[in-house]
Design a protein around this motif. Structure first.
Motif, short mmCIF file in Angstrom:
data_model
loop_
_atom_site.label_atom_id
_atom_site.label_comp_id
_atom_site.label_asym_id
_atom_site.label_seq_id
_atom_site.Cartn_x
_atom_site.Cartn_y
_atom_site.Cartn_z
N ASP A 93 11.72 -16.87 22.64
CA ASP A 93 10.92 -16.89 21.40
C ASP A 93 10.25 -15.54 21.29
O ASP A 93 9.76 -15.00 22.29
CB ASP A 93 9.81 -17.96 21.50
CG ASP A 93 10.39 -19.35 21.36
OD1 ASP A 93 11.38 -19.49 20.62
OD2 ASP A 93 9.85 -20.27 22.01
N ARG A 94 10.20 -15.02 20.07
CA ARG A 94 9.53 -13.71 19.94
C ARG A 94 9.00 -13.53 18.53
O ARG A 94 9.42 -14.21 17.59
CB ARG A 94 10.48 -12.57 20.30
CG ARG A 94 11.60 -12.39 19.28
CD ARG A 94 12.36 -11.11 19.54
NE ARG A 94 13.47 -10.99 18.62
CZ ARG A 94 13.43 -10.32 17.48
NH1 ARG A 94 12.32 -9.72 17.10
NH2 ARG A 94 14.49 -10.25 16.70
N THR A 95 8.12 -12.55 18.43
CA THR A 95 7.60 -12.19 17.11
C THR A 95 8.49 -11.11 16.51
O THR A 95 9.39 -10.60 17.17
CB THR A 95 6.15 -11.68 17.27
OG1 THR A 95 6.16 -10.59 18.22
CG2 THR A 95 5.23 -12.78 17.77
N SER A 96 8.21 -10.75 15.27
CA SER A 96 8.97 -9.70 14.58
C SER A 96 9.08 -8.45 15.45
O SER A 96 8.11 -8.01 16.07
CB SER A 96 8.24 -9.37 13.28
OG SER A 96 8.65 -8.11 12.79
N GLY A 97 10.29 -7.86 15.48
CA GLY A 97 10.48 -6.63 16.25
C GLY A 97 9.90 -5.41 15.56
O GLY A 97 9.72 -4.36 16.19
N PHE A 98 9.62 -5.52 14.26
CA PHE A 98 9.01 -4.41 13.52
C PHE A 98 7.50 -4.56 13.66
O PHE A 98 6.83 -5.08 12.75
CB PHE A 98 9.41 -4.46 12.05
CG PHE A 98 10.90 -4.38 11.80
CD1 PHE A 98 11.62 -3.24 12.14
CD2 PHE A 98 11.57 -5.44 11.23
CE1 PHE A 98 12.99 -3.15 11.89
CE2 PHE A 98 12.94 -5.36 10.98
CZ PHE A 98 13.65 -4.22 11.31
N GLY A 99 6.95 -4.13 14.79
CA GLY A 99 5.52 -4.32 14.99
C GLY A 99 4.96 -3.34 16.00
O GLY A 99 5.71 -2.74 16.78
N GLU A 100 3.65 -3.19 15.98
CA GLU A 100 3.01 -2.34 16.99
C GLU A 100 3.16 -2.97 18.37
O GLU A 100 3.17 -2.28 19.39
CB GLU A 100 1.54 -2.13 16.63
CG GLU A 100 1.40 -1.25 15.40
CD GLU A 100 0.01 -1.31 14.79
OE1 GLU A 100 -0.37 -0.34 14.11
OE2 GLU A 100 -0.70 -2.34 14.95
N LEU A 101 3.25 -4.30 18.40
CA LEU A 101 3.55 -5.05 19.62
C LEU A 101 4.60 -6.10 19.29
O LEU A 101 4.67 -6.57 18.15
CB LEU A 101 2.30 -5.74 20.17
CG LEU A 101 1.13 -4.84 20.60
CD1 LEU A 101 -0.07 -5.70 21.01
CD2 LEU A 101 1.52 -3.90 21.74
N VAL A 102 5.39 -6.47 20.29
CA VAL A 102 6.33 -7.59 20.13
C VAL A 102 6.06 -8.56 21.27
O VAL A 102 6.11 -8.16 22.45
CB VAL A 102 7.80 -7.12 20.18
CG1 VAL A 102 8.74 -8.30 19.91
CG2 VAL A 102 8.07 -6.00 19.19
N GLU A 103 5.74 -9.79 20.95
CA GLU A 103 5.46 -10.81 21.97
C GLU A 103 6.74 -11.60 22.24
O GLU A 103 7.33 -12.16 21.32
CB GLU A 103 4.35 -11.75 21.47
CG GLU A 103 3.06 -11.02 21.11
CD GLU A 103 2.00 -11.96 20.59
OE1 GLU A 103 1.61 -12.89 21.29
OE2 GLU A 103 1.55 -11.75 19.43
#
Ligand SMILES: NC(=O)c1ccc[n+]([C@@H]2O[C@H](COP(=O)([O-])OP(=O)(O)OC[C@H]3O[C@@H](n4cnc5c(N)ncnc54)[C@H](OP(=O)(O)O)[C@@H]3O)[C@@H](O)[C@H]2O)c1
Length: 350
Positions: A97-107
Motif C-alpha cells: 500500500d502506498r501514497t501517491s509517488g508524486f510527493g515530497e514524501l511517499v509512504e
C-alpha cells in the motif's frame, strides 16, 4: 534501530479526481501494526502514460499513480528490510500500500517481503534523470526476455529483425534495448510526429525508423507496444507478420480484447505463448507483462552503462524527456497531458 518519521509530519503530494490533478497537503500516518512502513523522499519522478490514463479514469485494474520514482529512504520501521538513507528505485509490481509517488514524501507499507521487493537499491553512479527509466526499462528487458524465449520455442531465428509497432516511450525503450544488444529493429508508428521527434533528437540511428504501414508478411517477429490492443491495431500487426511468425504482445489489454479466437488479455497477463489463426494464416502470440527483480537488475546495469560502443543507452535517454517541472507546476501539466495527450516523457522534480 528503526528510523521513524514523526507521525503528523506535513508534506505535499499530487492526487487526482474527476479528471484533474491537485497539489494537497497531507500528514504522515501511523504505521499499521504488524506491517513494515518505509517513507521515501523522492528526487525525481517520471510520468508514465498509465498515470495519465488513471487521471482520466481509463486505467483497467491497477492503480500506480507516480511509480517511476528515484528517492531516498528517510524512515523505516525495519532496518533489516531497507536501511535509512538508502537510495532506491521503486518497483510497482509487489503488493504494497502506498501514497501517491508524486510527493515530497511517499509512504509505503506492506509485509517485510513485499516492501523489500518494492525497493530496488540504486547506486550513486546513476543520475536521477537516468534512474527514472529503471522501471520502464525493466519492463522492456522483460519483454526482450519473452521475445527470446518465444523465439526459441517457435524455432524462429533469434537474430532476425524485430518490428516494433508503436514508438511511444515503451516502444522506443524496447527498440533501444534491442539495438544495444545488436538485434536489428524497425521502429514503426501510426503518425509521423513521434518518429520525427525521436529521429531529430538522435535517440536512435535514423535507419532504425520505419515510417508508413508495414508491408504484409514483412516480419518474422513483431512486438506490439501501442497504447492499446485495439482490433484495428492487432489486425494491422498480425498482417505484418509472416505466416508462422511471432507476435509479442506488450500493449495494455482489457478483458474482451481478442485476436481471432484468442483471449489477448488472458494471454498477456499469464504470459502465455499460443498459436492463433487469423485472416487465413497462423502465427504465435506471446504475452509480456510486468518485470521481475532480475529485470530491474539488468535495467540498472544498462543504466550504469555496462555496454560499450558508439551508441550508449544512458546517454540517449535524455532525448526522451520533453518536460521537467516542479511539484507545484505539475497539476496543470498532468491535467493537460491527460486531457490532450503528449509526445515524449515528462518528469517532476521534487
Ligand atoms: N507489458 C508491460 O509490462 C508494459 C509495461 C509498460 C507499458 N506497457 C504498455 O505499453 C503500451 C505503450 O505505452 P507507452 O507509454 O509507450 O504509451 P504511449 O506513449 O501512449 O504510446 C502509445 C503509442 O501507441 C500508438 N497508437 C495509439 N493509438 C493507436 C492506433 N489506433 N493505431 C496505431 N497506433 C496507435 C501511438 O501512436 P501516435 O504517435 O500515432 O499517437 C504511440 O506511438 C501501453 O499500452 C502500456 O500499457 C506495457
Amino acid at each position: 534501530m528503526p528510523v521513524v518519521a514523526p507521525i503528523n509530519t506535513r508534506y505535499r503530494r499530487l492526487e487526482h479526481g474527476q479528471g484533474r490533478v491537485h497539489l494537497v497537503a497531507r500528514e504522515v500516518t501511523r504505521p499499521t501494526a504488524g506491517m513494515v512502513k518505509v517513507i521515501l523522499s523522492p528526487e525525481l519522478v517520471g510520468v508514465c502514460r498509465s498515470d495519465l490514463r488513471e487521471i482520466v479514469g481509463a486505467r483497467h485494474l491497477r492503480r500506480d499513480f507516480g511509480h517511476e520514482i528515484v528517492g531516498r529512504v528517510v524512515s523505516t520501521t525495519d532496518e533489516a528490510v531497507v536501511g535509512g538513507g538508502e537510495r532506491v528505485v521503486y518497483d510497482p509490481h509487489p503488493a504494497v500500500d502506498r501514497t501517491s509517488g508524486f510527493g515530497e514524501l511517499v509512504e509505503i507499507e506492506g509485509t517485510a517481503e513485499a516492501v523489500r521487493a518494492a525497493l530496488v537499491p540504486l547506486g550513486p553512479e546513476v543520475a536521477a534523470a537516468t534512474g527514472i527509466f529503471a522501471e520502464p526499462l525493466a519492463c522492456a528487458c522483460h519483454c526482450i526476455g519473452r521475445l527470446a524465449a518465444a523465439s526459441q520455442l517457435t524455432g524462429i531465428d533469434p537474430c532476425s529483425r524485430v518490428g516494433i509497432f508503436g514508438a511511444g516511450i515503451a516502444g522506443a525503450l524496447i527498440a533501444a534495448a534491442l539495438h544495444a544488444r545488436g538485434v536489428p529493429v524497425a521502429l514503426m508508428n501510426r503518425s509521423r510526429a513521434r518518429l520525427d521527434r525521436l529521429r531529430s533528437s538522435g535517440f536512435l540511428p535514423a535507419e532504425l525508423f520505419s515510417p508508413g504501414t508495414p508491408r504484409p508478411g514483412s516480419f518474422q517477429r513483431l512486438i506490439v507496444a501501442t497504447s492499446a490492443a485495439a482490433p484495428e491495431i492487432m489486425a494491422l500487426a498480425a498482417a505484418a507478420i509472416a505466416p508462422g511468425g511471432l507476435m509479442v504482445l506488450y500493449a495494455g489489454t482489457r478483458p474482451g480484447d481478442r485476436l481471432g479466437d484468442l483471449d489477448l488479455d488472458a494471454t498477456r497477463r499469464a504470459e502465455d505463448t499460443v498459436p492463433v489463426t487469423f485472416a487465413g494464416h497462423t502465427l504465435t502470440v506471446a504475452g509480456s507483462h510486468g518485470a521481475t527483480r532480475a529485470d530491474f537488475g539488468q535495467a540498472i546495469r544498462e543504466l550504469v552503462g555496462g555496454r560499450q560502443g558508439p551508441w550508449l543507452l544512458p546517454g540517449a535517454l535524455s532525448a526522451l524527456v520533453t518536460n521537467q517541472v516542479s511539484l507545484a507546476e505539475a497539476p496543470d501539466l498532468l491535467t493537460r497531458h491527460a486531457r490532450d495527450g503528449f509526445v515524449g516523457k515528462a518528469v517532476i522534480t521534487i
